[in-house]
Motif scaffolding. Structure first.
Motif, PDB file in Angstrom:
ATOM      1  N   VAL A  90       1.006  -1.271  -0.207  1.00 27.95           N
ATOM      2  CA  VAL A  90      -0.308  -0.088   0.126  1.00 27.95           C
ATOM      3  C   VAL A  90       1.092   1.492  -0.343  1.00 27.95           C
ATOM      4  O   VAL A  90       0.510   1.995  -0.741  1.00 27.95           O
ATOM      5  N   ALA A  91       2.111   0.823   0.947  1.00 26.63           N
ATOM      6  CA  ALA A  91       3.189   2.697   1.104  1.00 26.63           C
ATOM      7  C   ALA A  91       3.415   2.743  -0.578  1.00 26.63           C
ATOM      8  O   ALA A  91       3.280   3.899  -0.938  1.00 26.63           O
ATOM      9  N   LEU A  92       3.690   2.112  -0.702  1.00 26.85           N
ATOM     10  CA  LEU A  92       4.546   2.407  -2.526  1.00 26.85           C
ATOM     11  C   LEU A  92       3.237   2.311  -3.528  1.00 26.85           C
ATOM     12  O   LEU A  92       3.862   3.092  -3.486  1.00 26.85           O
ATOM     13  N   ALA A  93       2.046   2.304  -3.666  1.00 24.97           N
ATOM     14  CA  ALA A  93       1.070   2.090  -4.796  1.00 24.97           C
ATOM     15  C   ALA A  93       0.760   3.298  -3.922  1.00 24.97           C
ATOM     16  O   ALA A  93       1.012   4.732  -5.096  1.00 24.97           O
ATOM     17  N   ALA A  94       1.052   3.690  -2.883  1.00 25.78           N
ATOM     18  CA  ALA A  94       0.398   5.845  -2.368  1.00 25.78           C
ATOM     19  C   ALA A  94       1.611   6.112  -2.644  1.00 25.78           C
ATOM     20  O   ALA A  94       1.186   7.552  -3.393  1.00 25.78           O
ATOM     21  N   ILE A  95       2.971   6.006  -2.792  1.00 24.95           N
ATOM     22  CA  ILE A  95       4.020   6.586  -2.870  1.00 24.95           C
ATOM     23  C   ILE A  95       4.169   7.136  -4.784  1.00 24.95           C
ATOM     24  O   ILE A  95       3.867   8.453  -5.376  1.00 24.95           O
ATOM     25  N   ALA A  96       3.692   6.448  -5.314  1.00 22.00           N
ATOM     26  CA  ALA A  96       3.470   5.802  -6.809  1.00 22.00           C
ATOM     27  C   ALA A  96       2.318   6.924  -7.159  1.00 22.00           C
ATOM     28  O   ALA A  96       2.229   7.526  -8.260  1.00 22.00           O
ATOM     29  N   LEU A  97       1.064   5.983  -6.543  1.00 19.23           N
ATOM     30  CA  LEU A  97       0.293   7.825  -6.827  1.00 19.23           C
ATOM     31  C   LEU A  97       0.673   8.900  -6.499  1.00 19.23           C
ATOM     32  O   LEU A  97      -0.191   9.808  -7.491  1.00 19.23           O
ATOM     33  N   PHE A  98       0.782   9.414  -5.923  1.00 24.74           N
ATOM     34  CA  PHE A  98       1.533  10.704  -5.783  1.00 24.74           C
ATOM     35  C   PHE A  98       2.204  11.268  -6.574  1.00 24.74           C
ATOM     36  O   PHE A  98       2.092  12.226  -7.116  1.00 24.74           O
ATOM     37  N   LEU A  99       3.328  10.407  -7.107  1.00 22.27           N
ATOM     38  CA  LEU A  99       4.295  10.895  -7.980  1.00 22.27           C
ATOM     39  C   LEU A  99       3.246  10.654  -9.505  1.00 22.27           C
ATOM     40  O   LEU A  99       3.603  11.790 -10.111  1.00 22.27           O
ATOM     41  N   LEU A 100       2.468  10.375  -9.562  1.00 21.68           N
ATOM     42  CA  LEU A 100       2.081  10.319 -10.729  1.00 21.68           C
ATOM     43  C   LEU A 100       0.726  11.101 -11.055  1.00 21.68           C
ATOM     44  O   LEU A 100       0.799  11.979 -12.475  1.00 21.68           O
ATOM     45  N   PRO A 150       7.274  -5.722  -6.952  1.00 21.69           N
ATOM     46  CA  PRO A 150       8.156  -5.112  -7.736  1.00 21.69           C
ATOM     47  C   PRO A 150       7.873  -3.863  -8.127  1.00 21.69           C
ATOM     48  O   PRO A 150       7.486  -3.459  -7.994  1.00 21.69           O
ATOM     49  N   GLY A 151       8.704  -2.695  -9.577  1.00 20.33           N
ATOM     50  CA  GLY A 151       8.261  -1.992  -9.181  1.00 20.33           C
ATOM     51  C   GLY A 151       8.962  -0.709  -8.357  1.00 20.33           C
ATOM     52  O   GLY A 151       9.279   0.509  -8.592  1.00 20.33           O
ATOM     53  N   ARG A 152       9.574  -1.076  -6.908  1.00 20.60           N
ATOM     54  CA  ARG A 152       9.964   0.019  -6.829  1.00 20.60           C
ATOM     55  C   ARG A 152      11.223   0.829  -7.005  1.00 20.60           C
ATOM     56  O   ARG A 152      11.127   1.946  -6.658  1.00 20.60           O
ATOM     57  N   ARG A 153      12.278  -0.169  -8.174  1.00 22.86           N
ATOM     58  CA  ARG A 153      12.972   1.004  -8.427  1.00 22.86           C
ATOM     59  C   ARG A 153      13.104   1.345  -9.343  1.00 22.86           C
ATOM     60  O   ARG A 153      13.172   2.973  -9.500  1.00 22.86           O
ATOM     61  N   LEU A 154      11.728   1.273 -10.272  1.00 24.33           N
ATOM     62  CA  LEU A 154      10.793   2.717 -10.990  1.00 24.33           C
ATOM     63  C   LEU A 154      10.090   3.427 -10.748  1.00 24.33           C
ATOM     64  O   LEU A 154      11.074   4.673 -10.455  1.00 24.33           O
ATOM     65  N   VAL A 155       9.384   3.567  -9.280  1.00 22.66           N
ATOM     66  CA  VAL A 155       9.111   4.581  -8.276  1.00 22.66           C
ATOM     67  C   VAL A 155      10.587   5.303  -8.321  1.00 22.66           C
ATOM     68  O   VAL A 155      10.391   6.507  -8.042  1.00 22.66           O
ATOM     69  N   GLU A 156      11.112   4.796  -7.405  1.00 21.47           N
ATOM     70  CA  GLU A 156      12.604   5.494  -7.271  1.00 21.47           C
ATOM     71  C   GLU A 156      13.082   6.262  -8.314  1.00 21.47           C
ATOM     72  O   GLU A 156      13.281   7.625  -8.071  1.00 21.47           O
ATOM     73  N   GLN A 157      13.261   5.791  -9.250  1.00 18.46           N
ATOM     74  CA  GLN A 157      13.522   6.717 -11.000  1.00 18.46           C
ATOM     75  C   GLN A 157      12.727   7.609 -11.079  1.00 18.46           C
ATOM     76  O   GLN A 157      13.603   9.088 -11.758  1.00 18.46           O
TER      77      GLN A 157
END
Lengths: 445, 575
Positions: free
Chosen positions: B26-36, B393-400
């Motif tokens: 959930v945390a990763l998804a939330a960050i990804a959503l924020f960035l999106l 999965p996808g954590r590196r992408l979110v980081e980049q």
């Protein structure tokens, strides 16, 4: 609490509206939102005076630089601010082209139709000139004394070798008023001679600033000594105590400063009232404030100006002698901006070096150079003062089209980037050759 | 370098093998959503023109970029300036960090605070002050000219850019390296000393390698920040670099060609490349140590001579890097300062001018930048943890994606946010979301997330996972472990992230200028801009600049005190 207050105000407004006569109900709205690139010194007195005259209307000023102002208006078209208030004529042209301004015919009488050779108002009625300003030369007196330089008086003085590295200007692509001045030189002197002048002055430039105020700022600090600026920058700096002077050359350009009502303005009445206020006797009087120092467009205001205040309607030097063809200017507007940046702004170091070599050679060759040296020098000067495009090409639709927004079905002769790459390469080559020729001339003495 | 001290090879832990808990997903998804929502969509809506030709998608503009001599030159100049600035900034920051972390040095808190101040270069005022001090006719050159008859071109060309950038951005290295040094356990050092390592050997073989994550994080940030920095080249009027080329295209009224956005895309790619290279430098090495609670390296007494040398060095460096701020202060109390070593006279009138307006500007700045810093620390800390401690999965992408924000010009983000959120209306007031003050917080936070992220990553790289496993083995839940073990142990890194985010946000101008819709919502940077448009506004503008610097310094000092107390509570008595 603000919500309660707003409710109360709304209620009060409703009661008043109900009870009031129709005339009162048509008064200006309770606020007017103005996007401006003008400084506080200019906007504050106008806002205060306007609020005094229209106590029910609050002036909300949003200070943005011209580019941010245009972008903001473009992106907020669903519910835009009410007025755009700025100098840059190009910004108004862009807004007009994008249909972001609305037509408004001011009711004020006694406003000049023309100042210098420019029409005060937009011929199509989308924006209105409220003040004018002239271009001239500003210099730091301490700086000139320390460097043993005489104050320059004319544009041609700025070509002299003694001023090398002491002069600054803002880029026409960054300052609509500088653009008008450049265009005036090109029209007044002709394309080839005009660019010759610009490039020779360019050889002396210490800097081409990316914002209009950068030039007076640097002269005020003494970063360089001489700036090509609009009059109020020089006059207001002097009024603020800086050791600077400002002088109009014999022939100068006068440019208007404008205001326009934005299309679909939410506070239409208030916006109109503000425009009328700017043009009223009261509003025009504010322009004479020493910290503002702009030239009124209302003729009667000049009856009350302090002695020595420039009057473009009486003083023939101010702009009257210049002929300005607005159609020619408009057609090549973007192209001139780009060309100036390619051959001067971004290649300033190379241009400086070429003219330094030429001036050095001229000084050392003396009064009687050899025929070979004379020939080489003439070539060098020609190369260092030439642009890689002719006047005819500069007005060719196919080429100018590359510098404007590409519309579907419109064919341009190439992409802007392609022209720019070619001009850049030509400038680098010309200046290197000019430098080499001057050095050869020196050897052939 | 093969002798990097590693306590133990990381054993494949249970938590890691299992992937991640639902909370982490959930945390990763939330960050990804924020960035999106606040980075990708707004940016893509603006830079799409870089890929658009008359007939739809095209890459022809990128071909044009490389076909233009000026732009190729700009590209190499930007790389050169970025690399050289890292070198010069390291020369300033590494000795400072070493003195601060390794020796008992009085006034360390003060130096930590002053070390952040260079990041706060108020718009325009900073430029004027720099020119008045270091410019061709600045105070130093006027003195040199008077006394010796020559000038030093501090502020000329690319070398001038390197000089100013290094003075401006060395705190990135200082902050991250200090945090890293503070995390090294004194046991490491003591063991080395027992084995006979001293002085330079000790530093080069033990201390510096262990602190490498912090150094690399700081150096990489300096590189990308300098690579993307606009203010300094503009201040020095150097236009043949990428950032000014992009800026001049994007912000010139009436320019419609897409080259500005093409350059922006290329800058984003280069910045990611720089970051990836930094990651590669750390790859395959383990910096984590298990010992904790030592409170960092033992602080040694320098002895009178050492103290004197250190003091002289610190004072000289601070004088050098704080001279623009001294200049801003002088400007704020000067009547007129023009072509002279010092102002003509002094006055407090400028402070009186801004007195009434200053309070809302200050409180807005503290509120916006504080919130932005907090968002950055939370998101950056979470993301660093997810990247290093899970196999989602996808954590590196979110980081980049998060890192790419460092290269996004403030103006591009501002336009994107305006374009995306102006028609989204707030409930009740009907105000557009884009011009609601919180959007400024978001704009600040998004662009500074990379600072907090890399600081947190560096801190976490030093923390051995076995500590968390031990806690979990002892029955602590994931949340408790995070709360009681991880966060307290990386608090130094998080603090460094907060301080950099806060300090740089306090002087952000380009997005501010686009998104502020009402004067009462405006932060200090806007106030400074408004004054600095006229000759009479220079003094009041400088006074606001001084206030901005003081606000950041006070906030940093307080943050540092809090961290020191944490550290003090943990530290064991060594002597």
């Amino acid at each position: 609490m603000t919500a309660t207050l707003a409710c109360a105000r709304l209620l009060a407004a409703a009661v008043i509206a109900f009870a009031a006569t129709p005339a009162l109900a048509q008064g200006p709205e309770d606020k007017v939102v103005i996007v401006t690139s003008f400084s506080k010194e200019l906007t504050d007195p106008f806002a205060q005076a306007f609020q005094k005259k229209h106590p029910g209307t609050r002036v909300e000023v949003q200070n943005r630089n011209t580019a941010a102002a245009v972008t903001f208006i473009r992106e907020t078209r669903s519910s835009p601010p009410d007025l755009m208030w700025a100098s840059a004529p190009d910004a108004f042209e862009v807004l007009k082209k994008d249909k972001l301004l609305q037509k408004y015919q001011p009711k004020a009488q006694g406003i000049a139709a023309k100042v210098g050779s420019y029409p005060v108002n937009d011929p199509d009625g989308f924006f209105v000139g409220f003040a004018a300003s002239g271009y001239g030369i500003m210099y730091n007196t301490r700086y000139l004394r320390a460097n043993n330089l005489p104050p320059p008086k004319e544009w041609d003085d700025l070509k002299k070798p003694i001023y090398a590295g002491h002069v600054g200007i803002s880029a026409p692509s960054r300052s609509g008023t500088t653009h008008l001045t450049v265009e005036t030189i090109l029209q007044g002197e002709g394309w080839d001679k005009g660019w010759g002048t610009l490039l020779e002055i360019g050889g002396n430039l210490a800097q081409v600033s990316d914002r209009s105020f950068g030039v007076p700022d640097a002269v005020n600090s003494g970063q360089y000594g001489i700036g090509i600026v609009i009059d109020f920058f020089g006059l207001s700096a002097k009024a603020s105590g800086f050791p600077v002077e400002f002088a109009y050359p014999t022939i100068t350009t006068i440019v208007p400063a404008n205001i326009g009502i934005i299309a679909n303005a939410r506070n239409q009445k208030a916006a109109e009232a503000f425009v009328e206020f700017l043009l009223s006797e009261e509003g025009q009087q504010i322009l004479l404030d020493p910290k503002i120092q702009r030239l009124p467009v209302r003729l009667t205001t000049y009856e009350k100006v302090p002695p020595g205040y420039p009057n473009p309607f009486k003083d023939a030097r101010l702009g009257a002698r210049v002929i300005f063809n607005a159609d020619v200017s408009e057609a090549r507007y973007e192209l001139i901006n780009s060309l100036f940046d390619r051959v001067i702004t971004f290649r300033l170091k190379e241009l400086n070096a070429a003219w330094k070599a030429i001036h050095d050679a001229e000084a050392k060759l003396g009064a009687r150079p050899s025929a070979e040296a004379t020939r080489l020098m003439a070539q060098a000067i020609k190369l260092a003062g030439a642009v890689p495009i002719t006047e005819k090409e500069a007005s060719d639709r196919a080429i100018t089209g590359a510098f404007q927004e590409i519309k579907a079905g419109q064919k341009a002769a190439g992409r802007q980037a392609e022209f720019e790459a070619a001009w850049d390469a030509a400038a680098v080559k010309n200046y290197a050759e000019a430098k080499a020729l001057a050095e050869r001339a020196l050897a052939a003495r | 370098m093969s002798s990097l001290p590693t306590i133990a090879a990381p054993p494949p832990s249970l938590a890691v093998r299992l992937g991640a808990s639902p909370a982490q997903v959930v945390a990763l998804a939330a960050i990804a959503l924020f960035l999106l929502a606040f980075l990708i969509i707004p940016i893509v809506r603006v830079i799409v023109v870089a890929f658009t030709g008359p007939d739809g998608f095209t890459l022809v503009h990128f071909g044009d970029f490389f076909a233009t001599g000026l732009l190729r030159e700009a590209f190499w100049n930007s790389i050169y300036v970025g690399v050289m600035t890292v070198v010069v900034a390291s020369l300033i920051a590494v000795p400072l960090a070493t003195i601060l972390s390794r020796f008992r040095f009085r006034g360390a808190a003060l130096i930590h605070t002053l070390g952040v101040v260079p990041l706060v270069m108020p718009p325009f005022v900073g430029a004027v002050a720099m020119q008045l001090i270091y410019g061709r006719n600045g105070a130093i050159n006027l003195l040199l000219l008077d006394w010796f008859g020559f000038r030093i071109p501090f502020m000329d060309g690319l070398n001038g850019v390197i000089f100013v950038e290094a003075l401006h951005y060395f705190p990135f290295i200082l902050l991250n390296l200090s945090a890293s040094l503070a995390n090294i356990d004194s046991a490491m050092e003591e063991s080395a000393q027992n084995l006979g390592a001293h002085g330079f050997t000790l530093f080069s073989r033990i201390v510096f390698p262990l602190a490498l994550p912090g150094y690399v994080a700081g150096a990489a940030l300096v590189f990308v920040k300098v690579f993307d920095d606009l203010a300094t080249p503009l201040l020095l009027n150097v236009t043949n670099m990428l950032a000014p080329q992009a800026y001049l295209k994007i912000t010139s009224v009436g320019i419609t060609d897409p080259m500005g956005y093409v350059i922006s895309v290329i800058m984003i790619i280069c910045s990611l490349g720089g970051m990836a290279l930094a990651g590669l430098a750390l790859k395959g090495r383990d910096f984590a140590t298990q010992q904790r609670g030592g409170g960092g390296l033992a602080r040694r007494s320098l002895g009178p001579a050492g103290n004197a040398i250190a003091a002289v060095f610190v004072v000289l460096v601070l004088l050098l890097v704080l001279s623009p701020h001294i200049g801003i202060f002088l400007l704020s109390i000067a009547t007129v300062w023009s072509f002279a070593v010092l102002p003509d006279g002094y006055t407090l009138a400028h402070y009186a001018t801004i007195f009434r307006e200053a309070a809302p500007l200050i409180s807005n700045t503290v509120l916006y930048c504080g919130l932005a810093g907090l968002i950055d620390v939370i998101l950056g800390g979470m993301l660093a943890y997810l990247v290093l401690r899970t196999r989602l999965p996808g954590r590196r992408l979110v980081e980049q994606v998060a890192m790419s924000a460092v290269a996004v010009p403030g103006l591009v983000l501002g336009i994107g946010l305006l374009r995306t959120y102006y028609d989204v209306k707030l409930p009740f007031t009907g105000e557009p979301l884009a011009t609601f003050w919180f959007m400024l917080v978001i704009a600040y936070a998004v662009r500074r997330l990379p600072y907090a992220l890399s600081a947190a990553t560096a801190a976490l790289q030093q923390l051995h996972v076995s500590l968390e496993e031990a806690a979990e083995n002892l029955g602590a839940g994931k949340l408790t472990t995070l709360n009681r073990i991880v966060v307290p142990l990386i608090v130094g890194g998080l603090l460094a992230g907060f301080v950099t985010s806060f300090a740089t946000a306090a002087v952000e101008l380009s997005a501010t200028l686009l998104l502020v819709a009402r004067a009462p919502d405006a932060p200090l940077a806007y106030g400074i801009y408004v004054y600095m448009q006229s000759a009479a506004g220079r003094g009041p503008g400088a006074a606001l600049g001084v206030i901005a610097v003081v606000v950041v310094a006070v906030a940093t000092y307080l943050a540092y005190r809090v961290a020191e107390r944490e550290r003090g509570l943990k530290a064991r008595e060594l002597l």
